[in-house]
Design a protein around this motif. Structure first.
Motif, PDB file in Angstrom:
ATOM      1  N   PRO A  86       6.262  -9.834   6.483  1.00 25.89           N
ATOM      2  CA  PRO A  86       6.183  -8.607   7.288  1.00 25.89           C
ATOM      3  C   PRO A  86       6.983  -8.660   8.594  1.00 25.89           C
ATOM      4  O   PRO A  86       7.616  -7.667   8.964  1.00 25.89           O
ATOM      5  CB  PRO A  86       4.690  -8.470   7.595  1.00 25.89           C
ATOM      6  N   ALA A  87       6.981  -9.798   9.270  1.00 26.99           N
ATOM      7  CA  ALA A  87       7.711  -9.878  10.542  1.00 26.99           C
ATOM      8  C   ALA A  87       9.198  -9.668  10.307  1.00 26.99           C
ATOM      9  O   ALA A  87       9.869  -8.952  11.058  1.00 26.99           O
ATOM     10  CB  ALA A  87       7.465 -11.232  11.193  1.00 26.99           C
ATOM     11  N   GLU A 142      19.557 -11.051   8.564  1.00 25.17           N
ATOM     12  CA  GLU A 142      18.543 -12.109   8.498  1.00 25.17           C
ATOM     13  C   GLU A 142      17.770 -12.017   7.180  1.00 25.17           C
ATOM     14  O   GLU A 142      17.420 -13.032   6.580  1.00 25.17           O
ATOM     15  CB  GLU A 142      17.575 -11.991   9.674  1.00 25.17           C
ATOM     16  N   CYS A 181       2.933 -11.136   1.525  1.00 26.37           N
ATOM     17  CA  CYS A 181       1.791 -10.219   1.629  1.00 26.37           C
ATOM     18  C   CYS A 181       2.256  -8.882   1.082  1.00 26.37           C
ATOM     19  O   CYS A 181       2.498  -8.772  -0.091  1.00 26.37           O
ATOM     20  CB  CYS A 181       1.234 -10.101   3.036  1.00 26.37           C
ATOM     21  N   CYS A 182       2.395  -7.874   1.915  1.00 30.32           N
ATOM     22  CA  CYS A 182       2.930  -6.636   1.361  1.00 30.32           C
ATOM     23  C   CYS A 182       3.844  -5.972   2.375  1.00 30.32           C
ATOM     24  O   CYS A 182       3.972  -6.409   3.517  1.00 30.32           O
ATOM     25  CB  CYS A 182       1.808  -5.723   0.897  1.00 30.32           C
ATOM     26  N   ASP A 209      -3.362 -14.778   0.971  1.00 30.77           N
ATOM     27  CA  ASP A 209      -2.970 -14.496   2.346  1.00 30.77           C
ATOM     28  C   ASP A 209      -3.396 -15.612   3.286  1.00 30.77           C
ATOM     29  O   ASP A 209      -4.341 -16.338   3.003  1.00 30.77           O
ATOM     30  CB  ASP A 209      -3.599 -13.179   2.816  1.00 30.77           C
ATOM     31  N   THR A 210      -2.748 -15.665   4.393  1.00 33.04           N
ATOM     32  CA  THR A 210      -2.859 -16.715   5.423  1.00 33.04           C
ATOM     33  C   THR A 210      -2.346 -18.049   4.876  1.00 33.04           C
ATOM     34  O   THR A 210      -1.865 -18.114   3.743  1.00 33.04           O
ATOM     35  CB  THR A 210      -4.285 -16.894   6.009  1.00 33.04           C
ATOM     36  N   ASN A 238       0.849  -1.175   0.000  1.00 31.76           N
ATOM     37  CA  ASN A 238       0.000   0.000   0.000  1.00 31.76           C
ATOM     38  C   ASN A 238       0.892   1.234   0.000  1.00 31.76           C
ATOM     39  O   ASN A 238       2.032   1.194   0.477  1.00 31.76           O
ATOM     40  CB  ASN A 238      -0.865   0.037   1.261  1.00 31.76           C
ATOM     41  N   GLU A 278      -1.728   3.215   8.622  1.00 31.23           N
ATOM     42  CA  GLU A 278      -2.000   2.161   7.647  1.00 31.23           C
ATOM     43  C   GLU A 278      -3.414   2.328   7.089  1.00 31.23           C
ATOM     44  O   GLU A 278      -4.306   2.856   7.754  1.00 31.23           O
ATOM     45  CB  GLU A 278      -1.828   0.805   8.344  1.00 31.23           C
ATOM     46  N   ALA A 299       5.768  -0.679   9.190  1.00 28.17           N
ATOM     47  CA  ALA A 299       6.931  -0.582  10.081  1.00 28.17           C
ATOM     48  C   ALA A 299       8.214  -1.145   9.462  1.00 28.17           C
ATOM     49  O   ALA A 299       9.177  -1.415  10.166  1.00 28.17           O
ATOM     50  CB  ALA A 299       6.608  -1.301  11.385  1.00 28.17           C
ATOM     51  N   ASP A 318       2.252 -15.321   1.549  1.00 30.79           N
ATOM     52  CA  ASP A 318       2.505 -14.210   2.488  1.00 30.79           C
ATOM     53  C   ASP A 318       3.478 -14.521   3.619  1.00 30.79           C
ATOM     54  O   ASP A 318       3.682 -13.705   4.507  1.00 30.79           O
ATOM     55  CB  ASP A 318       1.176 -13.694   3.059  1.00 30.79           C
ATOM     56  N   SER A 345      10.002  -5.981   9.360  1.00 33.91           N
ATOM     57  CA  SER A 345       9.843  -4.956  10.381  1.00 33.91           C
ATOM     58  C   SER A 345      10.650  -5.256  11.641  1.00 33.91           C
ATOM     59  O   SER A 345      11.153  -4.346  12.285  1.00 33.91           O
ATOM     60  CB  SER A 345       8.366  -4.807  10.734  1.00 33.91           C
ATOM     61  N   LEU A 346      10.796  -6.516  11.983  1.00 33.15           N
ATOM     62  CA  LEU A 346      11.465  -6.836  13.248  1.00 33.15           C
ATOM     63  C   LEU A 346      12.848  -7.444  13.042  1.00 33.15           C
ATOM     64  O   LEU A 346      13.666  -7.446  13.958  1.00 33.15           O
ATOM     65  CB  LEU A 346      10.621  -7.834  14.052  1.00 33.15           C
ATOM     66  N   GLY A 347      13.085  -7.972  11.848  1.00 32.34           N
ATOM     67  CA  GLY A 347      14.348  -8.672  11.604  1.00 32.34           C
ATOM     68  C   GLY A 347      15.532  -7.729  11.455  1.00 32.34           C
ATOM     69  O   GLY A 347      15.401  -6.512  11.516  1.00 32.34           O
ATOM     70  N   LYS A 348      16.703  -8.349  11.287  1.00 29.41           N
ATOM     71  CA  LYS A 348      17.928  -7.580  11.044  1.00 29.41           C
ATOM     72  C   LYS A 348      18.305  -7.769   9.577  1.00 29.41           C
ATOM     73  O   LYS A 348      17.960  -8.792   8.975  1.00 29.41           O
ATOM     74  CB  LYS A 348      19.056  -8.113  11.933  1.00 29.41           C
TER      75      LYS A 348
END
Ligand SMILES: Nc1nc2c(ncn2[C@@H]2O[C@H](COP(=O)(O)OP(=O)(O)OP(=O)(O)O)[C@@H](O)[C@H]2O)c(=O)[nH]1
Ligand SMILES: [Mg+2]
Lengths: 197, 374
Positions: free
Chosen positions: B315-316, B325, B349-350, B268-269, B31, B96, B354, B291, B319-322
């Protein structure tokens, strides 16, 4: 940080239960923060909760897979820094499995540390037998990783029906405590929920 | 280090056709809200300036990070408006784009949809129910803007050598009905009034094929996007999937396939339980876009040499990884899923709002250099 996740299918009574737990916690002078992640309109009266000294964070994000990771952790971090609550209650969307939230929070990349994460799954006793036929994977997935399964809306069901459903749920998750209740009419004991914490 | 020998279009086409390109093609789905954040813009302020301004933001995003192969037309709040879906206006507190799901359509509407089609239903009923009566000509204005932005983005991305993965992201009839009835009501309908749902699904499928397969020109677009977030085995059992989703999906994919267009199927899912069904589709007809919750490595083993996969820097991780990774995961995808071609390295997904800048850069860099440096 202590977290309670309230999950369960759409319209099962998550918000109604949450409000009751919150009231009881506040009466015990506990500091509570609430995270609301719903796919529809927020089902909570924010002003009411704020008057009670509560912190409510709305969690938005395109779809479940995106929201449940970064958005959630960022929100929890914000809450922790600003309020240091005794307990954070997360209302998951009815389309999610609360167990997946536990996985996210336990991920190595999650910078937060948790003393306890507990899952309560609310089941709508009036819809269960219909839903298990058309949406078995989601319902089962929601029940399987719960510490407590709250069988809700017993005011609208027969004893027979309630017993049947409790039996099914016990098979799906033998280790969960199963509590029959009516969140709306406040017919139940909150003790299992309080003990969970 | 080898150098590139293909254009973006050739590279994408090669991967989709299950062959091995010079390097893995990269596509980014997202988006505009996420893209704005990555170029330091506040999306809720860009939104106020309208659709074209949002398109400019996307272009800036593309240029800032040095570009990639596969792009799509902007996915903005206006797109959801045109679809008759209610969205929360983006704000500082929630940047969002958020669909506010409500029961906008009733049981009685199935007959209307089965008779008139969804397109007319959106214009005549849905938008008004979601947003109130359009007295200012907003609907027409947004349509005009999207057409302007689409032709401009074709031109601008074309100048930059990128290729459109899809001009429109179509909503699967099943997903569309679930969104407009609301997930809970729609699920009840599957149980209590399945024939009504089927009538509407068939009409919407015919309509989707008729409206968009004539618009799709295989000389311009390789693929058409189709999104489904709810029909997979995460939510519904196989008897629901087999009755209410799979037949319509096959009709859509086959109709486009006959016109030389492939379907970019955004799923998705978790679809682990459904994956073996896709082996029945014509070879090379579909790009399976996952996704990060579906097991992509098992999907590859099932679809190897049959359908291409795009994904799944999820997404994880973004946004949270290094960055290390992200790099390691992209290499694993390229080695294990792209070993024989058939992979488009893509967001899972997209792009989440974050997303960390350095993670996004790591994805692009690994995709562009890893194979060439071998
Ligand atoms: N009869 C009865 N109705 C209840 C009970 N608990 C909740 N409800 C009703 O069920 C509906 C849904 O309750 P909510 O608490 O909003 O449910 P929810 O799970 O938070 O719903 P979503 O967030 O939309 O998924 C409301 O109309 C409630 O009044 C109950 O114990 N008995
Ligand atoms: Mg609720």
């Amino acid at each position: 940080m202590n977290v309670m996740i309230i999950g369960g299918f759409l319209g099962s009574g998550k918000t109604t239960l949450l409000l009751n737990v919150v009231k009881k916690m506040i009466a015990q002078s506990k500091k509570i923060a609430v995270v609301e992640n719903e796919i529809g309109e927020i089902g909570i009266d924010g002003n009411y909760l704020k008057k009670e000294g509560l912190t409510v964070q709305e969690l938005f994000g395109g779809c479940i897979c995106c929201t449940l990771t970064a958005g959630l952790i960022e929100t929890l971090q914000k809450i922790e820094t600003a309020y240091h609550p005794d307990l954070v209650i997360i209302e998951a969307t009815g389309a999610a499995r609360p167990g997946d939230i536990v996985t996210t929070l336990h991920d190595d990349n999650c910078p937060l540390r948790f003393e306890s994460i507990k899952v309560v799954t609310v089941v709508d006793v009036t819809r269960y037998e219909m839903l298990i036929q058309v949406m078995e994977p989601l319902l089962t997935g929601q029940i399987q990783r719960a510490d407590i399964v709250a069988v809700n809306k017993i005011d609208e069901a027969s004893i027979k029906q309630i017993d049947r459903i409790i039996e099914c749920i016990a098979k799906l998750n033998p280790s969960a405590a199963i509590v029959a209740m009516s969140a709306e009419e406040e017919v139940y004991t909150l003790n299992p929920f309080m003990e969970l914490l | 280090m080898r150098s590139e020998t293909m254009t973006s279009k050739e590279r994408l086409e090669c991967a989709i056709n299950l062959e091995k390109p010079d390097r893995v093609p990269i596509a980014i789905l997202g988006n505009t809200s996420a893209m704005a954040g990555l170029v330091g813009e506040k999306y809720w302020e860009v939104v106020k300036k309208g659709y074209i301004a949002q398109f400019e933001t996307e272009l800036k995003f593309f240029d800032t990070y040095g570009g990639w192969d596969g792009v799509h037309a902007p996915l903005t709040s206006e797109i959801y408006y045109l679809g008759g879906l209610k969205v929360n206006p983006p704000s500082e507190a929630s940047p969002e784009i958020q669909i506010l799901e409500e029961e906008l359509a009733t049981v009685e509407d199935y007959e209307i949809i089965a008779e008139d089609g969804m397109n007319l239903f959106i214009v005549e009923h849905l938008i008004e129910r979601a947003y109130g009566k359009d007295t200012s000509g907003k609907y027409l204005k947004i349509w005009q803007d999207t057409l302007v932005a689409l032709s401009r983005s074709l031109k601008e991305y074309g100048k930059r050598g990128a290729h459109f993965i899809f001009p429109v992201l179509l909503t699967h009839p099943f997903f569309k009905l679930s969104l407009t009835r609301s997930m809970i009501k729609f699920t009840e309908d599957l149980y209590f009034r399945p024939e009504l749902v089927e009538k509407a699904l068939q009409k919407m499928t015919d309509e989707l094929i008729q409206t968009y397969s004539s618009m799709a020109d295989p000389n311009v677009y390789l693929t058409m996007g189709l999104v489904e977030e709810r029909a997979g085995g995460f939510f519904y059992p196989m008897h629901i999937f087999e009755r209410f989703w799979w037949p319509y999906t096959k009709q859509i994919i086959n109709a486009f396939w006959k016109k030389g267009i492939k379907i970019w199927l955004h799923l998705d899912t978790c679809w682990d339980k459904n994956m073996h069904y896709f082996k029945d589709l014509p070879r090379g007809s579909t790009i399976i876009d996952l996704d990060g919750t579906t097991n992509i490595f098992s999907a590859k083993e099932q679809l190897r040499n049959h359908l291409a996969i795009s994904s799944d820097v999820h997404p994880a991780l973004m946004s949270l990884g290094k960055p290390q990774e992200v790099e390691a995961y992209c290499k694993k995808l390229i080695d294990d899923v792209g070993d024989d071609g058939g992979l488009v390295l893509c967001t899972g997904c997209c792009l989440p709002v974050a997303t960390k800048k350095e993670n996004f850069e790591a994805m692009l860099k690994t995709g562009k250099t890893y194979e060439l440096s071998k």
